[in-house]
Design an enzyme around this catalytic site. Structure first.
Site, PDB file in Angstrom:
ATOM      1  N   GLY A 249       2.837   2.234  10.608  1.00  0.00           N
ATOM      2  CA  GLY A 249       3.820   3.305  10.445  1.00  0.00           C
ATOM      3  C   GLY A 249       4.576   3.657  11.713  1.00  0.00           C
ATOM      4  O   GLY A 249       5.218   4.707  11.784  1.00  0.00           O
TER       5      GLY A 249
ATOM      6  N   GLU B 225      -5.160  -4.849  10.563  1.00  0.00           N
ATOM      7  CA  GLU B 225      -4.096  -3.866  10.768  1.00  0.00           C
ATOM      8  C   GLU B 225      -4.336  -3.106  12.066  1.00  0.00           C
ATOM      9  O   GLU B 225      -5.112  -2.130  12.083  1.00  0.00           O
ATOM     10  CB  GLU B 225      -4.069  -2.865   9.614  1.00  0.00           C
ATOM     11  CG  GLU B 225      -3.815  -3.482   8.259  1.00  0.00           C
ATOM     12  CD  GLU B 225      -3.318  -2.432   7.268  1.00  0.00           C
ATOM     13  OE1 GLU B 225      -2.202  -2.577   6.783  1.00  0.00           O
ATOM     14  OE2 GLU B 225      -4.041  -1.460   7.025  1.00  0.00           O
TER      15      GLU B 225
ATOM     16  N   HIS C 121      -9.385   1.258   4.842  1.00  0.00           N
ATOM     17  CA  HIS C 121      -8.107   1.401   5.539  1.00  0.00           C
ATOM     18  C   HIS C 121      -8.312   2.354   6.727  1.00  0.00           C
ATOM     19  O   HIS C 121      -9.117   3.284   6.649  1.00  0.00           O
ATOM     20  CB  HIS C 121      -7.053   1.953   4.581  1.00  0.00           C
ATOM     21  CG  HIS C 121      -5.677   1.966   5.181  1.00  0.00           C
ATOM     22  ND1 HIS C 121      -5.266   2.955   6.032  1.00  0.00           N
ATOM     23  CD2 HIS C 121      -4.649   1.089   5.086  1.00  0.00           C
ATOM     24  CE1 HIS C 121      -4.024   2.695   6.426  1.00  0.00           C
ATOM     25  NE2 HIS C 121      -3.628   1.563   5.865  1.00  0.00           N
TER      26      HIS C 121
ATOM     27  N   GLU D 188      -6.706   4.770   7.817  1.00  0.00           N
ATOM     28  CA  GLU D 188      -6.530   6.202   7.515  1.00  0.00           C
ATOM     29  C   GLU D 188      -7.795   6.766   6.879  1.00  0.00           C
ATOM     30  O   GLU D 188      -8.167   7.915   7.116  1.00  0.00           O
ATOM     31  CB  GLU D 188      -5.302   6.401   6.609  1.00  0.00           C
ATOM     32  CG  GLU D 188      -4.015   6.231   7.401  1.00  0.00           C
ATOM     33  CD  GLU D 188      -2.840   5.699   6.613  1.00  0.00           C
ATOM     34  OE1 GLU D 188      -2.837   5.786   5.369  1.00  0.00           O
ATOM     35  OE2 GLU D 188      -1.912   5.150   7.252  1.00  0.00           O
TER      36      GLU D 188
ATOM     37  N   SER E  16       3.624  -2.231  10.159  1.00  0.00           N
ATOM     38  CA  SER E  16       5.081  -2.329  10.333  1.00  0.00           C
ATOM     39  C   SER E  16       5.669  -3.675   9.918  1.00  0.00           C
ATOM     40  O   SER E  16       6.621  -4.164  10.547  1.00  0.00           O
ATOM     41  CB  SER E  16       5.471  -1.978  11.777  1.00  0.00           C
ATOM     42  OG  SER E  16       5.127  -0.624  12.047  1.00  0.00           O
TER      43      SER E  16
ATOM     44  N   LYS F 265      -0.001   4.327  -0.301  1.00  0.00           N
ATOM     45  CA  LYS F 265      -0.651   5.541   0.235  1.00  0.00           C
ATOM     46  C   LYS F 265      -0.421   6.696  -0.744  1.00  0.00           C
ATOM     47  O   LYS F 265      -0.421   6.463  -1.943  1.00  0.00           O
ATOM     48  CB  LYS F 265      -0.135   5.821   1.653  1.00  0.00           C
ATOM     49  CG  LYS F 265      -0.224   4.551   2.517  1.00  0.00           C
ATOM     50  CD  LYS F 265       0.048   4.766   3.972  1.00  0.00           C
ATOM     51  CE  LYS F 265      -0.076   3.431   4.705  1.00  0.00           C
ATOM     52  NZ  LYS F 265       0.057   3.535   6.135  1.00  0.00           N
TER      53      LYS F 265
ATOM     54  N   ASN G 148       0.863  -1.191   0.000  1.00  0.00           N
ATOM     55  CA  ASN G 148       0.000   0.000   0.000  1.00  0.00           C
ATOM     56  C   ASN G 148       0.898   1.239   0.000  1.00  0.00           C
ATOM     57  O   ASN G 148       1.488   1.583   1.018  1.00  0.00           O
ATOM     58  CB  ASN G 148      -0.877  -0.038   1.266  1.00  0.00           C
ATOM     59  CG  ASN G 148      -1.647   1.254   1.483  1.00  0.00           C
ATOM     60  OD1 ASN G 148      -1.759   2.082   0.577  1.00  0.00           O
ATOM     61  ND2 ASN G 148      -2.167   1.427   2.691  1.00  0.00           N
TER      62      ASN G 148
HETATM   63  P1  PGA Z   1       3.064   0.258   7.553  1.00  0.00           P
HETATM   64  O1  PGA Z   1       1.600   0.525   6.946  1.00  0.00           O
HETATM   65  O2  PGA Z   1       3.567  -1.031   6.945  1.00  0.00           O
HETATM   66  O3  PGA Z   1       3.871   1.448   7.129  1.00  0.00           O
HETATM   67  O4  PGA Z   1       2.917   0.142   9.018  1.00  0.00           O
HETATM   68  C1  PGA Z   1       0.671  -0.516   6.760  1.00  0.00           C
HETATM   69  C2  PGA Z   1      -0.610   0.013   6.182  1.00  0.00           C
HETATM   70  O5  PGA Z   1      -1.044   1.105   6.550  1.00  0.00           O
HETATM   71  O6  PGA Z   1      -1.243  -0.654   5.332  1.00  0.00           O
END
Ligand code: PGA
Length: 275
Positions: free
Chosen positions: A179, A173, A102, A104, A218, A13, A11
């Site tokens: 992140g 997640e 997601h 976000e 992560s 983003k 992903n």
């Molecule tokens: P990350 O993000 O691997 O940077 O933690 C995962 C995601 O938001 O799908």
């Protein structure tokens, strides 16, 4: 080999425009002998770039053996929805997957369980494979609400996913792991994945058997193997580490190693059975 197959999805983003996308795929090709992600049965790699980079990703991803997807859709097919993109459009453009709900999008853009369910329904109707995202906040985990929150989010998408068992996937997640570099332990992730598998089973056994449940938050080259070797973890949804070809290829390589070992073990078992 997990009979459902393993999906490693990146992903991006709001990162990587078309030129950067082309550079990423050239660098990814250079990571693998033969210039392609290993095509082991049941192992699939996928990149989800921003919509503007879809065309570049489709052209260059195909050469490396990577499927392409999107990060969101509108639930309608077309109409007066300024700034939006629909599932039939993405399908027409050549996308295979789409991430929906997601965290976000839920936290920053006000997406709700009902809205996510409508999008999952629309994606499936258009032949676009949805990856429905679920996960708890740190506060919810700390007060022991993880399973409750995840259950509510999963229940919202069970009916649309059951229309075509195995066509869609779920990504667990935990928001505190996204992140932050704080990955869930394989055992903690497995606990939630097993609960999700149970919910799928409540809908139908076929749905539970066929649906891939990815872990995200992560995931990196050095923790992927531990996570992917859990019984109910059928892949990874990778953010930060998917932005660079070396990082993404390390995770794909961990999945390939596990798939190869499992295929060898299955072969041995079959030979033993045949006497
Ligand atoms: P990350 O993000 O691997 O940077 O933690 C995962 C995601 O938001 O799908």
């Amino acid at each position: 080999m997990k009979h459902r197959g393993v999906l490693i999805a990146g992903n991006w983003k709001m990162n990587h425009g078309p030129a950067e996308t082309e550079r990423f795929f050239s660098a990814l090709a250079a990571q693998f002998p033969g210039g392609r992600v290993p095509s082991i049965e049941g192992l699939q790699a996928c990149i989800l770039p921003p919509a503007l980079s879809l065309q570049a990703a489709l052209i260059h991803g195909a050469q490396v053996g990577v499927q392409i997807g999107a990060q969101n859709v509108h639930w309608e097919k077309s109409g007066a929805f300024t700034g939006e993109i629909s599932s039939p459009m993405l399908k027409d453009a050549g996308a295979t997957w789409v991430i929906l709900g997601h965290s976000e999008r839920r936290q920053l853009f006000g997406e709700t369980d009902e809205g996510v369910a409508r999008k999952v329904t629309a994606a499936i109707a258009a032949g676009l494979r949805p990856i429905a995202c679920v996960g708890e906040t740190l506060e919810e985990r700390e007060v022991g609400m993880t399973l409750e929150v995840v259950e509510r989010q999963v229940r919202a998408v069970l009916a649309p996913l059951a229309k075509q068992p195995g066509f869609g996937a779920i990504a667990y997640e935990p928001i505190w792991a996204i992140g932050t570099g704080k990955v869930a332990s394989p055992a903690d992730a497995q606990e939630v994945h097993a609960m999700i598998r149970g919910l799928l089973e409540g809908q139908s056994e076929e749905l539970a058997e066929a649906t891939r449940i990815l872990y995200g938050g992560s995931v990196k080259g050095d923790n992927a193997e531990g996570l992917l070797s859990q019984d109910d973890i059928d892949g990874a949804l990778v953010g930060g580490a998917s932005l660079d070809a070396a990082g993404f290829s390390k995770i794909a390589a961990a999945a390939e190693k596990l798939a190869t070992m499992a295929a060898a073990a299955a072969g041995l078992a079959e030979r033993a059975e045949q006497g």
